[in-house]
Each structure stands twice: as C-alpha cells, then as structure tokens.
Design an enzyme around this catalytic site. Structure first.
Site, PDB file in Angstrom:
ATOM      1  N   GLU B 132       0.844  -1.212   0.000  1.00  0.00           N
ATOM      2  CA  GLU B 132       0.000   0.000   0.000  1.00  0.00           C
ATOM      3  C   GLU B 132       0.873   1.254   0.000  1.00  0.00           C
ATOM      4  OE1 GLU B 132      -3.193   0.014   2.736  1.00  0.00           O
ATOM      5  OE2 GLU B 132      -3.831  -2.005   2.193  1.00  0.00           O
ATOM      6  N   PRO B 133       0.271   2.407  -0.284  1.00  0.00           N
ATOM      7  CA  PRO B 133       1.065   3.645  -0.314  1.00  0.00           C
ATOM      8  C   PRO B 133       1.805   3.901   0.993  1.00  0.00           C
ATOM      9  CG  PRO B 133      -1.088   4.029  -1.277  1.00  0.00           C
ATOM     10  CD  PRO B 133      -1.120   2.635  -0.713  1.00  0.00           C
ATOM     11  N   ILE B 163       1.256  -3.190  -7.778  1.00  0.00           N
ATOM     12  CA  ILE B 163       0.659  -4.508  -7.949  1.00  0.00           C
ATOM     13  C   ILE B 163       0.824  -4.944  -9.407  1.00  0.00           C
ATOM     14  CG2 ILE B 163      -1.383  -5.920  -7.592  1.00  0.00           C
ATOM     15  CD1 ILE B 163      -0.228  -4.455  -5.052  1.00  0.00           C
ATOM     16  N   GLN B 342      31.006  -2.883 -18.276  1.00  0.00           N
ATOM     17  CA  GLN B 342      32.300  -2.192 -18.344  1.00  0.00           C
ATOM     18  C   GLN B 342      33.221  -2.879 -19.347  1.00  0.00           C
ATOM     19  OE1 GLN B 342      32.472   0.547 -16.775  1.00  0.00           O
ATOM     20  NE2 GLN B 342      34.609   1.128 -17.089  1.00  0.00           N
ATOM     21  N   HIS B 344      32.333  -4.577 -21.939  1.00  0.00           N
ATOM     22  CA  HIS B 344      31.813  -4.357 -23.302  1.00  0.00           C
ATOM     23  C   HIS B 344      31.956  -2.912 -23.770  1.00  0.00           C
ATOM     24  CE1 HIS B 344      29.891  -8.325 -22.907  1.00  0.00           C
ATOM     25  NE2 HIS B 344      29.763  -8.297 -24.210  1.00  0.00           N
ATOM     26  N   GLY B 345      32.313  -2.002 -22.874  1.00  0.00           N
ATOM     27  CA  GLY B 345      32.441  -0.597 -23.267  1.00  0.00           C
ATOM     28  C   GLY B 345      31.126  -0.046 -23.781  1.00  0.00           C
ATOM     29  N   GLU B 369      10.300  -7.572  -3.148  1.00  0.00           N
ATOM     30  CA  GLU B 369      10.212  -8.738  -2.258  1.00  0.00           C
ATOM     31  C   GLU B 369      10.963  -8.494  -0.951  1.00  0.00           C
ATOM     32  OE1 GLU B 369       8.540 -11.690  -2.843  1.00  0.00           O
ATOM     33  OE2 GLU B 369       7.802 -11.023  -4.781  1.00  0.00           O
ATOM     34  N   GLU B 373      17.863  -3.915   3.154  1.00  0.00           N
ATOM     35  CA  GLU B 373      17.929  -3.494   4.553  1.00  0.00           C
ATOM     36  C   GLU B 373      16.921  -4.268   5.414  1.00  0.00           C
ATOM     37  OE1 GLU B 373      17.829  -1.476   1.867  1.00  0.00           O
ATOM     38  OE2 GLU B 373      19.975  -1.093   1.997  1.00  0.00           O
TER      39      GLU B 373
END
Lengths: 105, 394
Positions: B132-133, B163, B342, B344-345, B369, B373
């Site tokens: 929820e918010p 959701i 990195q 592959h530049g 999920e 922390e």
C-alpha cells in the site's frame, strides 16, 4: 495524453526528438493511431512518425518522450479503449493490442 | 551442504537450457528490447512444448498436475530459465506456467474449482495485492485497506500500489484489515476479488525504469464480496502472505543469479575477441580480475541460495537463509552485470545487448520482495534472539 496536437508535416517532424517514446496520430475523425518508438526504432519518435507522414497529408500528432515507452503505450491504449469501447484503428486487427483495463478517475 | 547434481537434475537442466537457447533467445531478436510479453499464439506454442517436457506448472505439486519438484531442483531450473533478455522477471515469458499459487492450494473446493484450476490450465491470471502507499516493507503495520462485515458480505475500501498484472488479471488476492489497528498482523484477512467487481478500479500503470512491466495502482471503493471470498481464515491473511513472501525470495534470488551467469558468459566471450592496445581484452590483467570477481560473486550467490533451498526442503525454519540469499544474490548479480557492461564498453549500454536491461532490472531487485535493509533486519533479529543456529551448528 493531454499535450497539444501539431499538424504532421515535414517541418514539424524535424523538431521531433530521435528518442524513445509514445505518440498518437489523428485525422478529422479523431485518433486513428497509438504507437511507440522503442529500442528498435531507428531515429526514435521522429522515425516512427515519418512512416505516418509518408501515408499522406491531413494528419496531426502528439507525443511524449519516455523511457517507459512500453508501459506508457499500454496505458494510453487501455484508457482509449475504456473511453471509446474499441481500440484505435491501427491496432484493430493486431495480436499486439494490449489487454486489460484502466479506468482513470 | 553439498551440491553434486543427481542424474534427474542434470537432465532437467539440460532440457531447460536447450529450450531457452533454441526456443526463447531467437524469438527475442524480433522483439522490442524491453518487451516482456509474447503474442498469445506464440506463447501457446511454447506451452505445448513445456507440457511435452513434463515441466508445465513447474511450481505446482503433483496432485495439482505439476512435476512435484523439490525446491533445490526448482532453484536450479530458475537459474537456467532466466538466462535470456527478459528472463529476470518473465522467465521464458511464462511458458513454464504461472507463478506459484501456493495460497490457493489451501482454498476451499469451490474456490479451487473457480480460481486455482483455471489458473493451472492457463485460462485465468491473478494478482497479489499486499503493498500500500503507506509502505511495503512492513505490510502488517502499513495496511490501511479495510474490510467490514455487512451481513454475510464484506465491503472493502482502500488503495494498493506496485501490484503487478492487475490490469489484465481475472481476479486478485487482496489483503485488508478486518481487525483494529492494534491487532497488527492478526487483524489482516485475504479476500479473492474478481476483477469485474463493481468499485474495483485499476487507476494507472506506474512507470518505472523497467519499460516492459506494468505495476499498477488499485482503488477499492465499497467493493462488496461474499463471505465465500475469504481465503483461509479471517485474521490469518498475513501469515499466508508472509509465507509466500519468504518462499518467493528463493526463485527471486535464482533469477538474478541466472542473468548474472548469462552476463558473465557474454563478458568472457567478448574479452576473447575484442582487442585493445595490441592485445585481447582477456590478456589484460584488469579484465581478468573483473572476470574472477564475477565468478566469485556468482558462485557465492548460487551456493547461499541453494543452501536456502535445501533448508526449505528440509522442513526446518529457513527465513534467515532465505533473507541471506536474497541479499547476496541481488547485490552480487548487480555487480556482475555492471562489470560485464564495463568490459563491453559502449556496446554494453546499447539495446543491442541485454546487459543494459539487466542492469536496470537488477536495481529493482534490491528493493522488491523486501529491501536489502529489511532482509538484514530479519537476519540480525534472528541472530540476536538466538533463533538462527549458524552454519556450523545446524
């Protein structure tokens, strides 16, 4: 999408950025196309809208630059379908029509 | 702890690897680089093949038509299934069936008939509405959506955010507070809500740095559901959600490790063909060390995650092991993909390669999920309260 419409001409198209994003195309009857310029679109929005310009005169367009072009495309189409009851004509006969519902309040 | 694969696991890994490389990766050449969905007809064709492989509804127990695999084996397969561009979140685009519906295995017969079996047949899809918010990491306290009893019915009011899949799902599992605020986790109940129920609105798609995925914001305004919509028992919804969240962290970690393996493979191949300053990249010590660091990160994450899976299979408490796996896998996979970019530049950040997509999506996995922390808090609580025996004392 709430931006102002612009006539689709070579001059206005030259001002469109070559970035990913979503756009709507309209003729005198209203919105006839909703689409996006994605990761495979050469010259981004400008290139994708060029295809519509090549169809002929009399169209107008508006666009949004966004990296979330797929989810925004889905949202714009879902709102359109919710408002009008049918998809825009460019998506009417495609398997790529986003499913689902958004009922904005 | 010991992870010598048995013959069955080797065969399953081989089959899934062939499926991913021969059936999925070529399809992606035609897709938008951010797309996470296939045309229904294409997906249907893929599902015919996974059914022939005996691996459709991979997570389902045998009694519900699944292959009945243990958690370790499913974790190994999740690592293989995620090794393609969209694999991190949409392993093989759902060709192996929908995400685990473990909550519905405990549903009433009527609920199973109406919801579980259509999902397992691929006819219906669902969403899981917990966050929820007011917060996601502490759902027991942050849930403000309320359900009040009215005769035999319940009336739900509230808002949910982040959701996934709710805009196109047929029904959802919706968690609402049925007790007072002080009742905490004991006052939360799970309801099965049909998507066409009056008062239920998908308000918007929430746009994130993932382009091909559609988290949504949901509104419930006087949504009336019958008493038969309660899943499980009134007041026991949070226990149900908590169990799912804990179990889900294992495949969540495995998906990260899979793309890290794929990114590592790309980096090794590229280092062997790209020359700079008169030498192959692979001949430069700086590149060699990056590849070794990738190997360390991948092996560490895989072993910790398989340990969590083995613990889950043992029937012993595994919350701490799962939290450790979630931390190690999400953090280390991000580092692997970063190094692969990195190496592959400039090509590493183009949409010609899947690396930039994985880089963005792995960033979310340190949050989804349960944040890193929050996982650390889980581990520290268990350590400090003596609930976790430690590696050598189990």
């Amino acid at each position: 999408m709430t931006k102002a419409w612009s006539p689709l001409t070579a001059e206005t198209l030259a001002e469109v950025p070559a970035t990913v994003g979503v756009f709507e195309v309209a003729d005198a009857s209203g919105v006839i196309g909703i689409d996006y310029a994605g990761g495979h679109s050469p010259f981004g929005l400008r290139g994708a809208l060029q295809v519509w310009l090549d169809r002929g005169p009399g169209l107008s367009f508006r666009y949004e630059r966004t990296n979330a072009y797929l989810s925004r495309f889905r949202e714009v189409v879902q709102v359109f379908v919710n408002d009008t009851g049918e998809p825009p004509s460019n998506l009417a006969d495609t398997e790529n029509l986003p499913t689902g519902r958004i009922r904005q309040n | 702890m010991g992870f010598a694969f048995n013959d069955v696991q080797r065969a399953l890994i081989h089959n899934v690897r062939s499926f991913v490389r021969n059936e999925i990766v070529p399809l992606e050449l035609e897709l938008d680089p951010d797309e996470s969905e296939l045309r229904p007809s294409v997906l249907d064709g893929l599902r015919v093949k996974t059914k022939q492989m005996g691996l459709y509804n991979l997570d389902a127990p045998e009694e519900f038509g699944g292959p009945g695999l243990d958690t370790v084996t499913r974790t190994l397969l999740a690592m293989e299934m995620s090794q393609h561009r969209a694999g991190l979140y949409s392993a093989c685009y759902g060709a192996f069936g929908q995400p685990d519906m473990a909550q519905l295995y405990e549903a009433t017969d009527e609920q199973k008939e109406r919801y579980l079996h259509p999902v397992l047949r691929g006819e219906k899809s669902s969403f899981f509405a917990l966050t929820e918010p007011a917060g996601g990491s502490d759902p027991a306290r942050s849930i403000q959506t309320r359900a009040k009893q009215d005769g035999d019915d319940w009336i739900i009011n509230g808002t949910k955010v982040f959701i996934s899949g709710a805009d196109s799902a047929d029904f959802g599992l919706v968690f609402a507070r049925t007790g007072d605020r002080e009742s905490g986790r004991e006052g939360i109940t799970c309801f099965i809500v049909d998507a066409d129920t009056p008062g239920f609105t998908v308000r918007r798609v929430i746009h994130t740095l993932r382009s091909g995925h559609y988290p949504t914001e949901l509104v419930f305004e006087d949504v009336r559901v019958p008493g038969s919509a309660v899943l499980g028992e009134v007041g026991q919804g949070f226990a149900m959600a908590s169990e799912r969240l804990t179990k889900n962290r294992i495949p969540y970690a495995a998906g990260c490790i899979g793309v890290a393996m794929a990114a590592h493979r790309l980096a090794i191949e590229y280092a062997g063909i790209r020359s700079v300053f008169g030498q192959k990249l692979a001949d430069h010590e700086g590149i060699q060390w990056m590849l070794v660091e990738n190997e360390i990160d991948i092996r560490s994450a895989a072993l910790v995650t398989l340990d969590a899976a083995e613990r889950a299979d043992s029937g012993e408490p595994f919350r701490t092991e799962v939290a450790l796996a979630k931390i190690v896998a999400t953090e280390s996979s991000g580092r692997v993909v970063d190094r692969a970019i990195q190496i592959h530049g400039g090509y590493g950040v183009t949409k010609d390669l899947p690396l930039e997509r994985w880089y963005r999506e792995l960033r979310i996995r340190r949050i989804g999920e349960g944040t890193t922390e929050t996982q650390k808090m889980i581990v520290s609580r268990d350590l400090l309260r003596g609930r976790y025996a430690g590696l050598m004392d189990r």
